[in-house]
Design an enzyme around this catalytic site. Structure first.
Site, PDB file in Angstrom:
ATOM      1  N   GLY A  48      52.643  14.653  33.341  1.00 44.14           N
ATOM      2  CA  GLY A  48      51.624  15.465  32.966  1.00 44.14           C
ATOM      3  C   GLY A  48      51.794  16.895  33.379  1.00 44.14           C
ATOM      4  N   GLN A  53      49.629  25.772  35.512  1.00 45.89           N
ATOM      5  CA  GLN A  53      50.805  25.078  36.202  1.00 45.89           C
ATOM      6  C   GLN A  53      52.213  25.793  35.924  1.00 45.89           C
ATOM      7  OE1 GLN A  53      50.255  20.473  35.871  1.00 45.89           O
ATOM      8  NE2 GLN A  53      50.885  20.743  37.961  1.00 45.89           N
ATOM      9  N   CYS A  90      51.818  15.256  41.701  1.00 45.18           N
ATOM     10  CA  CYS A  90      51.447  16.401  41.200  1.00 45.18           C
ATOM     11  C   CYS A  90      52.696  17.351  41.392  1.00 45.18           C
ATOM     12  CB  CYS A  90      50.248  17.337  41.856  1.00 45.18           C
ATOM     13  SG  CYS A  90      49.873  18.732  40.731  1.00 45.18           S
ATOM     14  N   LEU A  91      53.199  17.848  40.275  1.00 41.60           N
ATOM     15  CA  LEU A  91      54.298  18.828  40.282  1.00 41.60           C
ATOM     16  C   LEU A  91      54.125  20.080  40.871  1.00 41.60           C
ATOM     17  CD1 LEU A  91      55.692  18.376  36.433  1.00 41.60           C
ATOM     18  CD2 LEU A  91      56.490  17.350  38.770  1.00 41.60           C
ATOM     19  N   HIS A 132      43.413  14.246  35.682  1.00 44.11           N
ATOM     20  CA  HIS A 132      44.194  14.977  36.579  1.00 44.11           C
ATOM     21  C   HIS A 132      44.449  16.228  36.051  1.00 44.11           C
ATOM     22  CE1 HIS A 132      47.429  15.596  39.992  1.00 44.11           C
ATOM     23  NE2 HIS A 132      47.719  16.316  38.853  1.00 44.11           N
ATOM     24  N   GLU A 133      45.031  16.047  34.789  1.00 41.04           N
ATOM     25  CA  GLU A 133      45.254  17.125  33.983  1.00 41.04           C
ATOM     26  C   GLU A 133      44.085  18.046  33.391  1.00 41.04           C
ATOM     27  OE1 GLU A 133      48.052  17.994  34.248  1.00 41.04           O
ATOM     28  OE2 GLU A 133      48.814  16.265  34.783  1.00 41.04           O
ATOM     29  N   HIS A 136      43.111  20.370  36.470  1.00 42.93           N
ATOM     30  CA  HIS A 136      44.006  21.544  36.307  1.00 42.93           C
ATOM     31  C   HIS A 136      43.282  22.626  35.717  1.00 42.93           C
ATOM     32  CE1 HIS A 136      47.342  20.566  39.004  1.00 42.93           C
ATOM     33  NE2 HIS A 136      47.736  19.749  38.392  1.00 42.93           N
TER      34      HIS A 136
END
Ligand code: ZN
Length: 164
Positions: A48, A53, A90-91, A132-133, A136
């Site tokens: 994701g 991000q 998480c990236l 999660h997204e 963000h």
């Protein structure tokens, strides 16, 4: 800078704390940004990725699912139910995994890459990714979803990211 022009921003970059702006028009530009986000997500082996991000102040999310990639414009969680504890990565936090408590099931509305309305009812791991997204896009990071003590325990890992 990668050849596609976008890159992944890691913590503690200020863009990650930004509450992203609603997308007004879903046009060719947005579809192009989705393509670039998907390339980055796949290169980084993520499941994701949210607009901020990759440095974009736009409510855009891409999610990898078993049935293919979802491209979501202005996603919104309209209802949630139950509880699940799930190990998340998480990236923007390379090397960190945290067990987070979230809703087990969520109902989501969004627009697709052509501006058409979408409705999802998702459960389990995929519901976790949605939450999660969307977090963000609201400037909320997964480290903010764990206790102070847990955050203290991963302090050395966070310091390592800062050095990148
Ligand atoms: Zn993340």
């Amino acid at each position: 800078m990668t050849k596609i022009g976008l890159r992944i921003y890691s913590w503690p970059d200020a863009i990650l704390k930004k509450k992203c702006t609603e997308v007004k028009f879903v046009d060719e530009r947005i579809r192009h940004l989705f393509d670039q986000m998907i390339i980055l997500m796949r290169e980084s082996k993520g499941i994701g990725l949210a607009g901020n991000q990759v440095g974009l102040d736009l409510r855009l999310v891409v999610i990898e699912t078993q049935e293919g990639i979802l491209r979501l414009v202005n996603p919104r969680i309209i209802k949630s139910e139950g509880r699940i504890d799930f190990l998340e990565g998480c990236l923007s936090f390379p090397g960190i995994e945290l067990k987070i408590r979230r809703a087990k099931k969520v109902w989501v509305t969004a627009l697709d890459e052509n501006g058409q309305p979408l409705d999802y009812e998702v459960e389990g791991p995929l519901a976790v990714v949605f939450q999660h997204e969307v977090d963000h896009l609201n400037g909320i990071l997964f480290i903010e979803r764990v206790s102070f003590w847990k955050r203290l325990r991963i302090g050395h890992l966070l310091k390592k990211i800062k050095k990148f």
